[in-house]
Design an enzyme around this catalytic site. Structure first.
Site, PDB file in Angstrom:
ATOM      1  N   ASP A 142      39.555  42.957  26.375  1.00 24.38           N
ATOM      2  CA  ASP A 142      38.729  42.521  27.396  1.00 24.38           C
ATOM      3  C   ASP A 142      39.638  41.988  28.442  1.00 24.38           C
ATOM      4  O   ASP A 142      40.159  41.057  28.481  1.00 24.38           O
ATOM      5  CB  ASP A 142      37.726  41.558  26.859  1.00 24.38           C
ATOM      6  CG  ASP A 142      36.557  41.341  27.631  1.00 24.38           C
ATOM      7  OD1 ASP A 142      35.555  42.216  27.856  1.00 24.38           O
ATOM      8  OD2 ASP A 142      36.680  40.549  28.625  1.00 24.38           O
ATOM      9  N   ASN A 199      35.572  42.233  40.513  1.00 22.57           N
ATOM     10  CA  ASN A 199      34.615  43.009  41.236  1.00 22.57           C
ATOM     11  C   ASN A 199      33.931  42.518  42.448  1.00 22.57           C
ATOM     12  O   ASN A 199      33.604  42.704  43.582  1.00 22.57           O
ATOM     13  CB  ASN A 199      33.248  43.455  40.277  1.00 22.57           C
ATOM     14  CG  ASN A 199      33.829  44.553  39.374  1.00 22.57           C
ATOM     15  OD1 ASN A 199      34.788  45.482  39.924  1.00 22.57           O
ATOM     16  ND2 ASN A 199      33.321  44.588  38.155  1.00 22.57           N
ATOM     17  N   HIS A 205      33.810  46.918  43.878  1.00 18.52           N
ATOM     18  CA  HIS A 205      33.913  47.838  42.872  1.00 18.52           C
ATOM     19  C   HIS A 205      34.799  48.737  42.653  1.00 18.52           C
ATOM     20  O   HIS A 205      35.428  49.395  41.541  1.00 18.52           O
ATOM     21  CB  HIS A 205      32.527  48.169  42.510  1.00 18.52           C
ATOM     22  CG  HIS A 205      31.414  47.111  42.123  1.00 18.52           C
ATOM     23  ND1 HIS A 205      31.143  46.771  40.852  1.00 18.52           N
ATOM     24  CD2 HIS A 205      30.660  46.606  42.887  1.00 18.52           C
ATOM     25  CE1 HIS A 205      30.318  45.822  40.611  1.00 18.52           C
ATOM     26  NE2 HIS A 205      29.970  45.488  41.886  1.00 18.52           N
ATOM     27  N   ASP A 235      37.369  49.595  39.554  1.00 14.96           N
ATOM     28  CA  ASP A 235      37.520  50.709  38.874  1.00 14.96           C
ATOM     29  C   ASP A 235      39.127  51.217  38.672  1.00 14.96           C
ATOM     30  O   ASP A 235      39.403  51.610  37.819  1.00 14.96           O
ATOM     31  CB  ASP A 235      36.961  51.955  39.623  1.00 14.96           C
ATOM     32  CG  ASP A 235      35.447  51.869  39.483  1.00 14.96           C
ATOM     33  OD1 ASP A 235      34.935  50.922  38.556  1.00 14.96           O
ATOM     34  OD2 ASP A 235      34.751  52.406  40.308  1.00 14.96           O
ATOM     35  N   GLU A 237      34.426  46.055  31.028  1.00 16.71           N
ATOM     36  CA  GLU A 237      35.995  46.009  30.924  1.00 16.71           C
ATOM     37  C   GLU A 237      36.432  45.743  29.513  1.00 16.71           C
ATOM     38  O   GLU A 237      37.568  45.310  29.508  1.00 16.71           O
ATOM     39  CB  GLU A 237      36.477  44.333  31.569  1.00 16.71           C
ATOM     40  CG  GLU A 237      35.783  43.340  31.154  1.00 16.71           C
ATOM     41  CD  GLU A 237      34.442  42.958  31.485  1.00 16.71           C
ATOM     42  OE1 GLU A 237      33.769  41.652  31.113  1.00 16.71           O
ATOM     43  OE2 GLU A 237      33.758  43.964  31.822  1.00 16.71           O
TER      44      GLU A 237
END
Length: 285
Positions: free
Chosen positions: A148, A156, A161, A165, A191
């Site tokens: 994680d 973000n 965002h 990505d 994530e």
């Protein structure tokens, strides 16, 4: 009767044949019976030929109809190719059915791949991972790890965002470069990532996880923030070879890694044996 021979003279005689009606009826009935049997023989022979030809014509059509109703699959296509379509119409029909079936197989495979793959990273999604993982857990020892990204929400919120990505794509590239071809890597959403390492002991999995952690921490790419990752590990045998249970156990180890300060590797045994959930995790050099 008049003669057609010029050397003979016509006598102009008339010849009459006399017979009783019973004889005439017998002759006519005999002639009719012979005609009927002849006609029946012709009809029977014609019917036999028609049956033979219709059977030959229908045989490939019947086989084509049966196979075309089957679920599209490569072995069905092979069976279709083996059908002897000895006339042009049946051959065209066979080619049409095969083309349609191949197109369907291609579309089904594409849809199945899309349904089992995360479109952003190209890794397996949850569906693809849980479907494939049990198939390759035949080894005596297998390890599962949950990963994680730390503070991904902040990435973000601050960077946007799109950058988030790109960070996920970077992490997936690192995982692909370090893991073996036999390992199954999945993105479970957001994530969170999951990896199944077949034939791997927990001790070896910890070394692999530490390598992943250190590599991601060291990545410096233009336009991307520095990121770290927390990892939880469990031996699949500790979860009675149940993938869902193993994932839950790696999550417990992952939560312990988060509570221990993030950017570290924790095994499930470490997590359950920690009196308090703030114990310092063990780092692998």
């Amino acid at each position: 009767f008049p003669s057609h021979d010029s050397n003979r003279k016509a006598t102009n005689w008339n010849v009459f044949v006399y017979a009783d009606s019973a004889l005439i009826n017998d002759i006519m009935l005999s002639t009719i019976r012979q005609s009927i049997w002849f006609i029946i023989s012709i009809l029977a022979f014609t019917s036999f030929l028609a049956y033979v030809f219709s059977t030959l014509i229908a045989r490939p059509l019947r086989r084509l109809a049966t196979l075309s109703a089957s679920k599209p699959a490569p072995h069905i296509v092979d069976e279709l190719n083996q059908i002897d379509t000895w006339y042009d119409e049946a051959t065209r029909l066979k080619v049409s059915i095969i083309s349609s079936m191949l197109s369907t197989i291609k579309q089904v495979n594409l849809l199945d791949r899309e349904a089992s793959t995360d479109p952003l990273t190209g890794l397996f999604n949850r569906r693809g991972f849980t479907a494939l993982a049990p198939v390759i857990t035949q080894f005596t020892e297998n390890a599962v790890m949950s990963l994680d990204l730390d503070h991904f929400k902040k990435i973000n919120d601050v960077w946007g965002h799109d950058v988030g990505d790109k960070v996920l794509e970077m992490v997936s590239r690192v995982l692909k470069s370090i893991c073996r071809d036999s390992d199954i890597i999945g993105r479970f959403g957001g994530e969170e990532f999951i990896i199944l390492l077949p034939g791997t002991r927990v001790e070896n999995a910890r070394h692999i996880a530490e390598r992943i952690r250190a590599t991601i921490e060291a990545v410096r790419e233009e336009g991307l923030p520095s990121v770290t990752i927390s990892i939880g590990i469990v031996a699949l045998s500790e979860a009675a070879n149940q993938i869902p249970d193993a994932i839950k156990m790696t999550d417990l180890a992952l939560y312990e890694a988060k509570d221990a300060g993030r950017n570290c590797v924790v095994t499930w045994q470490q997590a359950v044996n920690t009196p308090q959930r703030h114990a310092e995790p063990v780092r692998i050099p």
